[in-house]
Design a protein around this motif. Structure first.
Motif, PDB file in Angstrom:
ATOM      1  N   ARG A   8     -21.816  48.388   3.465  1.00 49.77           N
ATOM      2  CA  ARG A   8     -22.496  47.631   4.425  1.00 49.77           C
ATOM      3  C   ARG A   8     -21.443  47.235   5.431  1.00 49.77           C
ATOM      4  O   ARG A   8     -21.662  47.122   6.447  1.00 49.77           O
ATOM      5  CB  ARG A   8     -23.132  46.530   4.113  1.00 49.77           C
ATOM      6  N   GLU A  68     -21.028  49.874   7.936  1.00 50.71           N
ATOM      7  CA  GLU A  68     -21.955  49.895   8.760  1.00 50.71           C
ATOM      8  C   GLU A  68     -21.990  48.928   9.868  1.00 50.71           C
ATOM      9  O   GLU A  68     -22.163  48.908  11.065  1.00 50.71           O
ATOM     10  CB  GLU A  68     -23.311  50.001   7.879  1.00 50.71           C
ATOM     11  N   SER A  69     -21.405  47.692   9.300  1.00 49.09           N
ATOM     12  CA  SER A  69     -21.549  46.631  10.136  1.00 49.09           C
ATOM     13  C   SER A  69     -20.373  46.831  11.232  1.00 49.09           C
ATOM     14  O   SER A  69     -20.220  46.635  12.359  1.00 49.09           O
ATOM     15  CB  SER A  69     -20.964  45.302   9.430  1.00 49.09           C
ATOM     16  N   ARG A  97     -21.243  49.237  13.741  1.00 48.01           N
ATOM     17  CA  ARG A  97     -22.170  48.696  14.626  1.00 48.01           C
ATOM     18  C   ARG A  97     -21.592  47.905  16.070  1.00 48.01           C
ATOM     19  O   ARG A  97     -22.103  47.925  17.145  1.00 48.01           O
ATOM     20  CB  ARG A  97     -23.122  47.604  14.108  1.00 48.01           C
ATOM     21  N   SER A 135     -29.001  43.220  16.139  1.00 45.37           N
ATOM     22  CA  SER A 135     -27.949  43.467  15.060  1.00 45.37           C
ATOM     23  C   SER A 135     -28.236  42.733  13.934  1.00 45.37           C
ATOM     24  O   SER A 135     -27.377  42.555  12.839  1.00 45.37           O
ATOM     25  CB  SER A 135     -26.498  43.092  15.669  1.00 45.37           C
ATOM     26  N   SER A 181     -26.990  43.700  10.237  1.00 45.87           N
ATOM     27  CA  SER A 181     -25.499  44.044  10.080  1.00 45.87           C
ATOM     28  C   SER A 181     -25.020  42.506   9.640  1.00 45.87           C
ATOM     29  O   SER A 181     -25.658  41.476  10.311  1.00 45.87           O
ATOM     30  CB  SER A 181     -24.627  44.521  11.250  1.00 45.87           C
TER      31      SER A 181
END
Lengths: 371, 371
Positions: A100, A103-104, A107, A198, A201
Motif C-alpha cells: 500500500r 501504491e500511495s 499516486r 485519493s 491512498s
C-alpha cells in the motif's frame, strides 16, 4: 543507468548517547512518545535510494519551499510490533503495508521501492528498540513509516528528492483497556473521499480536512464520524477506520457481514482485509454471507426498524476493532446492539480475538512474522 | 486570558551575513530562486502568536511526527510584489489573500490571525528585499505565505502549535514573455475537488494528488488539465487556475463570459474575482452578461459546433491570464479561437491588460497598494 534500490545490507547505525529508559505501560498514550532511534532512507532522482541509516530520533531539516510542506507530497503507513508470550517480536502482515505504501507513493509521483528491503530495515529498527515494546496484551510498538518529498522550488510537480523515515511509538490500547463502544454521527454534508480522488491512498492530505468535522461532531457528543458518500448516502468509512455492519434477514434467517467495496474512496485496510478473509474462513457458510457492497444509511435505518441489525464496528491498525453502539443521522438515533455489559456483540468479540490472537502469537499463522 | 494576536510592532530583523547579489531577470524561472530573508511567526495554543521575526532564509526544523508532515496541516497563499515605473513597490489586493488564508486555516483547525498585521509584516519583508524585485514588465517578486502545523504526536487532531512563514521568489512571466495559448485535456475520470471536500481552500493536500494526472496529460501533449466535475461533467478549474469561457449567441448576438460558481469545489481566486468585477464594470452591458454558472463540456462541444465559442482562458496569481487554444475531450478536439498570430482573443488580451495595468501601477486603482 537504472536507479539504485533500497539496500538493507548498506545500513549504518548510529546509536543515541542519551538513551531513554523504557516507558512504563501505565499512562502510555497512543502516538505521544517515541523511541530512541529512527530509520532514514533518502532518495534522489537519477541516483535512487541512498544508504539506509538508523540514527537518534531527531528533527528533520527542510527547505521552507519543499514540496512536502507546500503541496503535501507526504504519505504514511501504520504498523505494529507485538511481543508474544515468549518475548519474541512479531509483525502483522507487513508486506501489505509495503504494497500500500508503494501504491500511495505512485499516486503522488513519489518513488517506489522494494518493500522486502524496507521490512528488513524495519525489523532491524524494531530489534534495536525491543525494550520499548510493552509486553502486556493490547500494548504494542506502533510503527509509522512515512515518505515525504524533500525537493524545494515552488510549483506542484513530481518531487526530485524524497525521504522515507520510520519512527516508533510505544502504545497502549487505543481506547483504553476496557472495551467501550462508540457513538457515530453519520454525515452527508462533507466527505473524506470521492471517486477519482485519493481516498484509497494513505496520503497526509486525506486527514487534515476531516479534523474540523470530527471536532464539531465531538462537541455534539459523538466519538467518530460515519462518512456517507454519493447521492444515495452510502456508508464509506468511520473516522479514519473501515466500517463493518452485520445484518440478519428475518425471513431467511441468513446473516450478512457487509463492508464498502474498494471503489477508490475506501482504504484497503490491512485489518479490513484480514477480517474479510478470517470471517470467510471461520463463519458458518450456510449462515453467513461476507459481502463488499454498497450499503446506504437508509438501509441501516430500515433494517434497524425491523431489528435486522446485529452489530457494527470500525477497524484499523491503531484501534484494531472498535465496536459501535449507535449511529445518529438527521436527528434520528439508530441503536446498534452490543451485549448485556454494553461492550460489543459476539461477532465483534470473536473477530477481535481472532485478529489479536494472531498478532500476539497465541495462535500460529503465517500472517504473524516472528522477527 | 485571550490568545495574543500577531503584533507587527514586535518585529525583530536579523539580516543575513551572506547577501546574494540580486538576480538577473534573464533566465529567471518561476519559484526556483529565493531572496535572502524570510518572515516567521510562531503560534502556540493558549499563548497565541509570538513575536514576528525576519531572518536569513534557512531550513525549518520539524519533529518527524509533526502534523504538517503526517496529516498535511499546511496551507499557502500566492501573492506578488511589483515594481512600477517610479520604482515604487506595489501589492495587488493583499487583503483578499489574507481573508482566504484565514479561511483555509479555519478549514483545517489552524489558528486565525489579523490579516492587516500580516500585511504590514509582508510589506517590511518586501521592502527589505526590494533589490530582488525585477523591474521589467511581466516580472515580479512572488510571495508565498505558508502556514503549517508544527505540533508532534500521532493521531489527526487540531494542531497545538503552528507557524506562518513567508518566502519570496523573484519571478519571470510564468509562461515566458511571448503570449502562447495552451492546449487543455478535459478529464472526467479524476477530480481535484468535490462537494463537501476542501477544494475551495488553498491546502497543500489539494495539489499533490493532481500531479500524476498532470504528468500523464503532459505526455499526451497537453499543457493543463480541465477538471470536469459531477455526472453532468461540468467545468471546474484548469490545472490549478480558475477557468473562463466566452460565448456569443448566434440568434440574439448577446455575449456571455462564464466561470464556475463558488460551490465549494472552486478556489475563490483573487484574479478570478478581479476579472468578474472588471468585466462587469468595463464591458458593454447591452452586449455582455458576466455569469457564474454551471457549464458542461457538452455545452462547450455543442456551442463550438455552432461557432458560438469566442475565447477561453485560465487565470491565477502565478500566470495571471493563460489563453486556451483548444480542449481535447474523449478524442475530440475543440478548437478555441485565438487571433491571427495565435496568441489570444481580444477579450483575453483586454482583460490581461486591465489587470496588469493595475498591478504595475500604469492605471491607478485602490486594488494596487503602494507600500
Amino acid at each position: 543507468m537504472p536507479e539504485l534500490g533500497i539496500d538493507s545490507s548498506k545500513l549504518t547505525i548510529e546509536k543515541t548517547k542519551l538513551p531513554k529508559s523504557s516507558l512504563p505501560t501505565k499512562g502510555l498514550v497512543y502516538g505521544q512518545n517515541f523511541t530512541d532511534h529512527m530509520l532514514i532512507i533518502e532518495w534522489e532522482e537519477g541516483y535512487g535510494w541512498k544508504n539506509p541509516e538508523i540514527k537518534p530520533y531527531s528533527n528533520i531539516s527542510l527547505d521552507p519551499s519543499c514540496c512536502a510542506l507546500q503541496y503535501s507530497f507526504e504519505l504514511f503507513e501504520g504498523m505494529k510490533a507485538y511481543k508474544d508470550s515468549n518475548d519474541s517480536i512479531r509483525l502483522f502482515r507487513p508486506e501489505l503495508n509495503m504494497k500500500r505504501m508503494n501504491e500511495s507513493a505512485a499516486r503522488i509521483c513519489l518513488p517506489n521501492f522494494d518493500g522486502n528491503e524496507l521490512i528488513k530495515l524495519i525489523i532491524k529498527l524494531v530489534k534495536l528498540e525491543k525494550d520499548f515494546i510493552p509486553k502486556d496484551f493490547g500494548y504494542s510498538l506502533y510503527l509509522r513509516p512515512t515518505m515525504i518529498g524533500t525537493s524545494g522550488g515552488l510549483g506542484p510537480k513530481p518531487p526530485k528528492s524524497a525521504m522515507i523515515y520510520v519512527i516508533c511509538s510505544p502504545s497502549s490500547p487505543y481506547y483504553g483497556l476496557k472495551i467501550k463502544p462508540v457513538k457515530l454521527e453519520a454525515i452527508d454534508y462533507a466527505s473524506r473521499a470521492w471517486p477519482g480522488g485519493s481516498g484509497n491512498s494513505k496520503l497526509g492530505g486525506n486527514y487534515s480536512p476531516c479534523v474540523l468535522y470530527q471536532r464539531e461532531s465531538a462537541k455534539r457528543g459523538f466519538e467518530q464520524i460515519l462518512w456517507l458518500n454519493g447521492e444515495d448516502n452510502h456508508i464509506s468509512e468511520v473516522g479514519s477506520m473501515n466500517f463493518f455492519i452485520a445484518f440478519k434477514d428475518n425471513k431467511s434467517g441468513k446473516c450478512e457481514l457487509v463492508t464498502a467495496g474498494l471503489d477508490g474512496t475506501i482504504l484497503d485496510g490491512v485489518i479490513r482485509r484480514s477480517i474479510l478473509e478470517l470471517t470467510k474462513e471461520k463463519l458458518d457458510k450456510e449462515k453467513w454471507d461476507i459481502v463488499e457492497r454498497v450499503c446506504t444509511i437508509q438501509e441501516i435505518i430500515e433494517r434497524s426498524e425491523k431489528q435486522e441489525v446485529l452489530e457494527a464496528f470500525g477497524c484499523g491498525t491503531s484501534a484494531i476493532v472498535t465496536p459501535v453502539e449507535g449511529i445518529e443521522y438527521h436527528g434520528k438515533y439508530i441503536i446498534i446492539p452490543t451485549d448485556l455489559n454494553n461492550e460489543c456483540g459476539p461477532l465483534t468479540r470473536n473477530i477481535t480475538k481472532w485478529i489479536t490472537d494472531i498478532q500476539y502469537g497465541n495462535v500460529e499463522s503465517n500472517w504473524s512474522v516472528v522477527v
